[in-house]
Design a protein around this motif. Sequence first.
Motif, mmCIF file in Angstrom:
data_model
loop_
_atom_site.group_PDB
_atom_site.id
_atom_site.type_symbol
_atom_site.label_atom_id
_atom_site.label_comp_id
_atom_site.label_asym_id
_atom_site.label_seq_id
_atom_site.Cartn_x
_atom_site.Cartn_y
_atom_site.Cartn_z
ATOM 1 N N LYS B 43 -22.845 4.142 -48.766
ATOM 2 C CA LYS B 43 -22.711 2.693 -48.955
ATOM 3 C C LYS B 43 -21.947 2.048 -47.790
ATOM 4 O O LYS B 43 -22.326 0.980 -47.290
ATOM 5 C CB LYS B 43 -21.962 2.457 -50.277
ATOM 6 C CG LYS B 43 -21.836 1.033 -50.709
ATOM 7 C CD LYS B 43 -21.388 0.971 -52.183
ATOM 8 C CE LYS B 43 -20.996 -0.433 -52.595
ATOM 9 N NZ LYS B 43 -19.590 -0.770 -52.302
ATOM 10 N N ALA B 44 -20.881 2.729 -47.343
ATOM 11 C CA ALA B 44 -20.086 2.188 -46.239
ATOM 12 C C ALA B 44 -20.932 2.096 -44.962
ATOM 13 O O ALA B 44 -20.823 1.141 -44.190
ATOM 14 C CB ALA B 44 -18.859 3.066 -45.992
ATOM 15 N N LYS B 46 -24.246 1.824 -44.790
ATOM 16 C CA LYS B 46 -25.238 0.755 -44.998
ATOM 17 C C LYS B 46 -24.608 -0.612 -44.710
ATOM 18 O O LYS B 46 -25.187 -1.453 -44.016
ATOM 19 C CB LYS B 46 -25.766 0.845 -46.432
ATOM 20 C CG LYS B 46 -26.565 -0.332 -46.896
ATOM 21 C CD LYS B 46 -28.047 -0.136 -46.758
ATOM 22 C CE LYS B 46 -28.793 -1.362 -47.306
ATOM 23 N NZ LYS B 46 -30.108 -1.520 -46.753
ATOM 24 N N GLU B 47 -23.395 -0.816 -45.222
ATOM 25 C CA GLU B 47 -22.713 -2.113 -45.008
ATOM 26 C C GLU B 47 -22.336 -2.306 -43.541
ATOM 27 O O GLU B 47 -22.468 -3.395 -42.992
ATOM 28 C CB GLU B 47 -21.456 -2.201 -45.877
ATOM 29 C CG GLU B 47 -21.784 -2.569 -47.316
ATOM 30 C CD GLU B 47 -20.584 -2.416 -48.247
ATOM 31 O OE1 GLU B 47 -19.444 -2.234 -47.751
ATOM 32 O OE2 GLU B 47 -20.805 -2.456 -49.475
ATOM 33 N N HIS B 48 -21.893 -1.221 -42.907
ATOM 34 C CA HIS B 48 -21.465 -1.296 -41.513
ATOM 35 C C HIS B 48 -22.602 -1.764 -40.608
ATOM 36 O O HIS B 48 -22.409 -2.603 -39.729
ATOM 37 C CB HIS B 48 -20.969 0.094 -41.089
ATOM 38 C CG HIS B 48 -20.541 0.205 -39.658
ATOM 39 N ND1 HIS B 48 -19.424 -0.416 -39.169
ATOM 40 C CD2 HIS B 48 -21.098 0.868 -38.610
ATOM 41 C CE1 HIS B 48 -19.295 -0.130 -37.880
ATOM 42 N NE2 HIS B 48 -20.302 0.638 -37.517
ATOM 43 N N GLY B 50 -25.322 -3.354 -41.526
ATOM 44 C CA GLY B 50 -25.856 -4.656 -41.931
ATOM 45 C C GLY B 50 -27.367 -4.740 -41.798
ATOM 46 O O GLY B 50 -28.092 -3.868 -42.270
ATOM 47 N N SER B 51 -27.841 -5.778 -41.117
ATOM 48 C CA SER B 51 -29.275 -6.058 -41.080
ATOM 49 C C SER B 51 -30.066 -5.027 -40.266
ATOM 50 O O SER B 51 -31.297 -5.042 -40.292
ATOM 51 C CB SER B 51 -29.501 -7.451 -40.501
ATOM 52 O OG SER B 51 -28.990 -7.492 -39.182
ATOM 53 N N LYS B 56 -32.611 2.383 -47.457
ATOM 54 C CA LYS B 56 -31.390 2.986 -48.003
ATOM 55 C C LYS B 56 -30.786 3.958 -46.983
ATOM 56 O O LYS B 56 -31.384 4.234 -45.945
ATOM 57 C CB LYS B 56 -31.719 3.721 -49.301
ATOM 58 C CG LYS B 56 -32.732 4.848 -49.090
ATOM 59 C CD LYS B 56 -32.945 5.696 -50.346
ATOM 60 C CE LYS B 56 -33.959 6.786 -50.032
ATOM 61 N NZ LYS B 56 -33.925 7.914 -50.918
ATOM 62 N N SER B 75 -34.940 1.671 -40.139
ATOM 63 C CA SER B 75 -33.942 1.086 -39.242
ATOM 64 C C SER B 75 -34.443 0.958 -37.812
ATOM 65 O O SER B 75 -33.685 0.629 -36.908
ATOM 66 C CB SER B 75 -32.679 1.949 -39.256
ATOM 67 O OG SER B 75 -32.981 3.265 -38.833
#
Lengths: 452, 119
Positions: B43-44, B46-48, B50-51, B56, B75
């Motif tokens: 999760k960290a 994925k957030e780091h 961003g777009s 997943k 990606s």
Amino acid sequence: MKEPLRIANGQGFWGDSVDAPARLVRGGPIDYLTLDYLAEVTMSIMQRQKSKNPKAGYASDFVNVMREIFPELIEKGIKVVTNAGGVNLDSCFEALRETAKELGLSGVKIGIVSGDDLLERLDELLGNGTELANMESGKPLSEIQKSIVSANVYLGAASMAEALDRGADIVIAGRVTDTGLTLAPMIHEFGWKATDYDLLAAGTVAGHILECGAQSTGGNYTRWWDVPDYANIGYPIVEAYRDGSFVLTKHEGTGGLINKQSVSEQLLYEMGEPSNYITADCVVDFRSVKLEEDGENRVRISGVKGGPATDTYKVSINHFVGYKASGSLTISGPFAVAKAEKCAEIIWQRLEDAGFKYEETSTEFLGLNSSHGDINPMPEQVNEIVLRLGVRDNDKASVERFGKELAPLITNGPPGITGFAGGRPRPQNIYAYWPALIDKDLVRPEVRVETI
Amino acid sequence: MKRVKLLDIAHSRSGDKGDSSNIGLIAKSPEAYEIIKNRVTAKAVKEHFGSIIKGKVDRYELPNLLALNFILHDSLGGGGSQSLKNDAQGKTHGQGLLLMSIEVPDDFELSKDENRPEI
């Protein structure tokens, strides 16, 4: 049997250092030189070359390398294992034969491993009910059959080992697993069996570490500031033992570095699920790999565990899906970012006004955020920026038209734009990758050994 | 607790697998491995990014190498020759991950890194 067996890699991809093979041959002792020329997309490029010229379709760099080192290989008894044959093994072999003749060499045994190329067999295979479904989407291959440009099985090490068993000095293959180039000499020299799963897994790990050239010896290394003498970076050499353990090293006096981190970085390169690394030869559990430093620029790798190979080969299929083009302009300050944004806006506006639409477009600001998006805070000011634009579409004329919209900005857009060298961006063919599986008993690897 | 960048305590390398990239993240010490194992979750990551990551993130642990392996799905803008991206192969993703800031205990000692240039 040689032990330790020294296997080197002098080419990680088509386009790697042209000097590396000769430096490995001349810089110290090696027994085998592996040369890896094939990426996934390379097969489609080679099929296209072959369709225009029946003698093309292999890695011509290989022949140039051989012209330089062939006599020394014979003199030193160094054998070569390569996938340079691409999609035209016969022409690659002929070119090598010609080179040997020019150099006055004779009595050299060349092993040729074929059977990977399925392009001519697709009708037969699909007709027999083989689906070759896309491993990711599950769609059957018949949906895109007309657009297929290449279809190759990743053969394993066994056929290359057989060529060596039959006395080959040079083994030329087409699409084989990258790791198989390294594993084949071990199977041949150590007499490993198809059921020696841990040993085959160990050889596969060795192949994985070697297959990208200097990426295990300091290339692409995080702490690049610790790497000495990049200009003279040593390419990797594995010293292999029959119990499956091996040491990664490089020739003395070369640049680069080898330590547990450099090896770990490469072990994880292009890694999927580490416990389930599938090749044609075996399945490897990378969680079993043990590393220990064994002196300067030496790392010992041991403990590798593996399991039996699956019943299928992976097939790499490429199919044509349209065209793309990309080009760039350099925009200098003041107001570099604002001007770059304005330039992009003008170009897209002009193309829209001229009636062109694209399936996909891209606008990137190199020097600002193209690689890492919003991970970094945006700088308040940059001195210059490279605007990189791209389009993708089925219609070649539209893609071609895009290529004509960049240069005019230099005289009819904002000031201070340069860097437009190399002419208009031209449409490039796009080949999509279609991974599939095929039952092993439907594939017929063939080995022939010719004396030249 | 204090904050460090992953660059201070780990190595990384990235590459492509179709339209996904993978990043190997290797801790510099067993202590650092415990930290990245706890802090650098899928999760960290994925957030780091961003777009950049449209799909997943999968994470795998390799304690033998003091390492984690991440798969960043969707990606690469289509991947391979389809992608219009300058970095169609995710070669830069490993460096991008090292920019992540994480918490470490106040008494966590960074190992010597004397040749490292000043930013």
